[in-house]
Design a protein around this motif. Structure first.
Motif, short mmCIF file in Angstrom:
data_model
loop_
_atom_site.label_atom_id
_atom_site.label_comp_id
_atom_site.label_asym_id
_atom_site.label_seq_id
_atom_site.Cartn_x
_atom_site.Cartn_y
_atom_site.Cartn_z
N LEU A 130 0.83 -1.21 0.00
CA LEU A 130 0.00 0.00 0.00
C LEU A 130 0.86 1.26 0.00
CD1 LEU A 130 -2.60 -1.06 2.73
CD2 LEU A 130 -2.75 -1.38 0.27
N ARG A 131 2.08 1.13 0.56
CA ARG A 131 3.01 2.26 0.54
C ARG A 131 4.42 1.68 0.45
NH1 ARG A 131 3.11 6.30 5.63
NH2 ARG A 131 4.03 4.53 6.73
N PRO A 132 5.19 2.04 -0.59
CA PRO A 132 6.54 1.50 -0.70
C PRO A 132 7.47 2.12 0.34
CG PRO A 132 6.12 3.05 -2.48
CD PRO A 132 4.85 2.95 -1.69
N GLY A 133 8.48 1.37 0.77
CA GLY A 133 9.42 1.89 1.78
C GLY A 133 10.69 1.09 1.76
N ALA A 134 11.39 1.09 2.89
CA ALA A 134 12.73 0.50 2.92
C ALA A 134 12.73 -1.03 2.90
CB ALA A 134 13.50 1.01 4.13
N VAL A 135 11.63 -1.65 3.32
CA VAL A 135 11.46 -3.08 3.02
C VAL A 135 10.81 -3.09 1.64
CG1 VAL A 135 10.27 -5.20 3.62
CG2 VAL A 135 11.28 -3.80 5.42
N THR A 136 11.56 -3.52 0.64
CA THR A 136 11.13 -3.28 -0.75
C THR A 136 10.26 -4.41 -1.28
OG1 THR A 136 13.05 -4.40 -1.69
CG2 THR A 136 13.31 -2.06 -1.15
N ALA A 137 9.60 -4.15 -2.41
CA ALA A 137 8.81 -5.19 -3.08
C ALA A 137 9.71 -6.37 -3.42
CB ALA A 137 8.16 -4.62 -4.34
N GLU A 138 10.95 -6.07 -3.78
CA GLU A 138 11.91 -7.13 -4.11
C GLU A 138 12.22 -7.99 -2.88
OE1 GLU A 138 12.06 -3.94 -4.99
OE2 GLU A 138 12.38 -3.84 -7.16
N ASP A 139 12.37 -7.35 -1.72
CA ASP A 139 12.60 -8.12 -0.47
C ASP A 139 11.41 -9.03 -0.18
OD1 ASP A 139 14.95 -6.67 0.08
OD2 ASP A 139 13.88 -5.16 1.27
N LEU A 140 10.20 -8.48 -0.37
CA LEU A 140 8.98 -9.22 -0.01
C LEU A 140 8.70 -10.36 -0.98
CD1 LEU A 140 6.86 -6.06 0.87
CD2 LEU A 140 7.65 -7.79 2.51
N ALA A 141 9.18 -10.21 -2.21
CA ALA A 141 8.92 -11.22 -3.25
C ALA A 141 9.57 -12.56 -2.93
CB ALA A 141 9.39 -10.71 -4.61
N ARG A 142 10.47 -12.60 -1.97
CA ARG A 142 11.05 -13.89 -1.54
C ARG A 142 10.01 -14.72 -0.79
NH1 ARG A 142 15.15 -11.16 1.78
NH2 ARG A 142 14.95 -12.97 3.13
N PHE A 143 8.92 -14.09 -0.35
CA PHE A 143 7.96 -14.78 0.50
C PHE A 143 6.61 -15.05 -0.16
CE2 PHE A 143 11.06 -12.69 3.05
CZ PHE A 143 11.37 -13.64 4.00
N ALA A 144 6.24 -14.23 -1.13
CA ALA A 144 4.93 -14.39 -1.76
C ALA A 144 4.87 -13.52 -3.02
CB ALA A 144 3.83 -13.95 -0.80
N ILE A 145 3.79 -13.70 -3.78
CA ILE A 145 3.58 -12.82 -4.92
C ILE A 145 3.27 -11.42 -4.40
CG2 ILE A 145 2.01 -12.32 -6.86
CD1 ILE A 145 1.68 -15.36 -7.14
N VAL A 146 3.89 -10.42 -4.99
CA VAL A 146 3.73 -9.05 -4.49
C VAL A 146 3.01 -8.19 -5.54
CG1 VAL A 146 4.96 -6.97 -3.74
CG2 VAL A 146 5.83 -9.23 -3.10
N GLU A 147 1.97 -7.48 -5.09
CA GLU A 147 1.29 -6.53 -5.96
C GLU A 147 1.41 -5.14 -5.35
OE1 GLU A 147 -2.65 -9.17 -7.04
OE2 GLU A 147 -2.82 -7.57 -5.54
N THR A 148 1.50 -4.13 -6.18
CA THR A 148 1.51 -2.77 -5.66
C THR A 148 0.14 -2.16 -5.91
OG1 THR A 148 3.86 -2.56 -6.02
CG2 THR A 148 2.64 -0.51 -5.81
N VAL A 149 -0.49 -1.67 -4.84
CA VAL A 149 -1.82 -1.09 -4.94
C VAL A 149 -1.67 0.42 -4.91
CG1 VAL A 149 -4.09 -0.94 -3.85
CG2 VAL A 149 -2.75 -3.04 -3.67
N LYS A 150 -2.20 1.09 -5.91
CA LYS A 150 -2.08 2.55 -5.94
C LYS A 150 -3.44 3.21 -5.89
CE LYS A 150 2.27 4.12 -7.65
NZ LYS A 150 3.05 4.81 -8.64
N ARG A 210 12.62 3.34 -10.27
CA ARG A 210 11.36 2.68 -9.91
C ARG A 210 11.58 1.45 -9.06
NH1 ARG A 210 7.64 6.33 -9.94
NH2 ARG A 210 7.55 7.50 -11.89
N ALA A 211 12.80 0.93 -8.98
CA ALA A 211 13.03 -0.35 -8.31
C ALA A 211 13.61 -0.16 -6.92
CB ALA A 211 13.97 -1.22 -9.15
N ASN A 212 13.46 -1.22 -6.12
CA ASN A 212 14.06 -1.27 -4.78
C ASN A 212 13.70 -0.03 -3.96
OD1 ASN A 212 15.39 -3.86 -5.02
ND2 ASN A 212 16.59 -2.85 -6.61
N LEU A 213 14.68 0.48 -3.21
CA LEU A 213 14.40 1.61 -2.33
C LEU A 213 13.98 2.87 -3.10
CD1 LEU A 213 14.37 2.86 0.49
CD2 LEU A 213 16.86 2.97 0.43
#
Ligand code: AMP
Ligand code: MG
Length: 311
Positions: free
Chosen positions: A183-203, A292-295
């Motif tokens: 819901l809000r990007p930050g220092a724990v990145t979508a790339e970090d989270l993708a190790r655990f599950a499918i990640v979607e960004t909601v805008k 657009r990527a990571n941090l």
């Protein structure tokens, strides 16, 4: 008022006051979640609309069960990996949580912050604290005690523990079946989270932090130039017209090329540039397309919302 005394801060929270606390992301304006009057003070002090819910900060992973009603295995895994740290999880709330905190939503946002003083303070208080960023609604978040002091003209007690290391607000996620929605990007990145599950960004959803077009705004308009580093006459005239100013007194804001440093210094540099005398707009050369990527995703998100114009 700035203090370095842990005891003074704890006493104020126990007495039902609000205290600005250091976290690794930004300074937060904290109140005991059990005290409805203190929660109301947060909204009043920030001039925050009631529809914008607060993040609950716990002192231990084990404390989430006092706040949430549902703690899926994926949440436990993420907590073990990223907590204490800049990750906020939105989960089904317990029915006894004050609805002011969640703006009447059935969910609550929760995180375990990394700053050791703040974590100990929450444990000693004996209850989680609700803490949004310690700034007036819509403004730039504070990353030093002096920022908080300036924002509220010295009227709020601030526990000083130096500048924040992350510098932008936490990543906010929701767990939806087996997916992670950012819901809000930050220092724990979508790339970090993708190790655990499918990640979607909601805008742009109502539940997305800073979903209002403008948020995190400095005291004067911020103009972002994604493709230019120099202020040519046509660009100058274009900005002047769009800001409806007869004359521009611009100041360039600087950002390091290293994303960790850029996040850390983002708000401090914005405030410092805006505070210079005779300046009536801020300029920043910032290539969104490369960032657009990571941090960078978190930094770009804040800059989009903090800016008045992207040229
Ligand atoms: P901050 O400005 O750092 O205090 O961030 C607080 C943000 O967390 C709010 O703007 C909310 O959008 C988000 N948040 C808090 N609670 C919830 C919730 N229950 N659902 C979705 N987002 C939430
Ligand atoms: Mg905020």
């Amino acid at each position: 008022m700035i203090t370095e005394s842990y005891d003074v801060a704890l006493r104020e929270l126990r007495a039902g006051g609000i205290v600005a606390l250091p976290t690794e992301t930004v300074y937060g304006l904290a109140a005991d979640i059990r005290n409805p009057q203190a929660i109301i003070k947060i909204f009043e002090t920030k001039m925050r609309p009631e529809f914008d819910p607060l993040i609950v900060h716990v002192g231990d992973i084990a404390d989430v069960i006092r706040v949430v009603d549902d703690w899926p295995p994926l949440a436990q895994k993420l907590a073990e990996t990223f907590w204490p740290g800049p990750l906020t999880m939105v989960l089904r709330r317990q029915s006894n949580i004050n609805p002011m905190i969640t703006s009447g939503l059935e969910t609550v946002a929760v995180r375990l912050p990394a700053n050791p003083k703040t974590r100990t303070l929450i444990r000693d208080l004996g209850a989680p604290v609700a803490a949004p960023s310690a700034n007036r609604f819509g403004h730039t978040s504070p990353t030093t005690a002096a920022h908080v002091d300036a924002e509220f003209s010295g009227e709020i007690l601030v526990l000083d523990d130096g500048p924040c290391q992350v510098g932008i607000e936490s990543t906010v996620i929701r767990i939806n079946a087996d997916k992670i929605q950012v819901l809000r990007p930050g220092a724990v990145t979508a790339e970090d989270l993708a190790r655990f599950a499918i990640v979607e960004t909601v805008k742009g959803s109502v539940e997305t932090p800073g979903h209002l077009r403008h948020h995190y705004m400095p005291a004067i308009p911020l103009v972002i130039l994604p493709n230019v580093r120099a202020l040519t006459q046509p660009v100058y005239d274009g900005i002047r017209l769009r800001l409806q100013k007869t004359i521009l007194h611009p100041a360039w804001m600087e950002l390091p090329d290293d994303p960790v440093l850029a996040a850390r210094l983002l708000y401090a540099n914005m405030r410092a540039a805006a505070a210079a005398s005779d300046v009536n707009c801020l300029l920043l050369a910032y290539p969104f397309h490369k960032r657009r990527a990571n941090l960078w995703a978190g930094i770009s998100d804040r800059l989009e919302k903090a800016s008045t114009i992207i040229v």
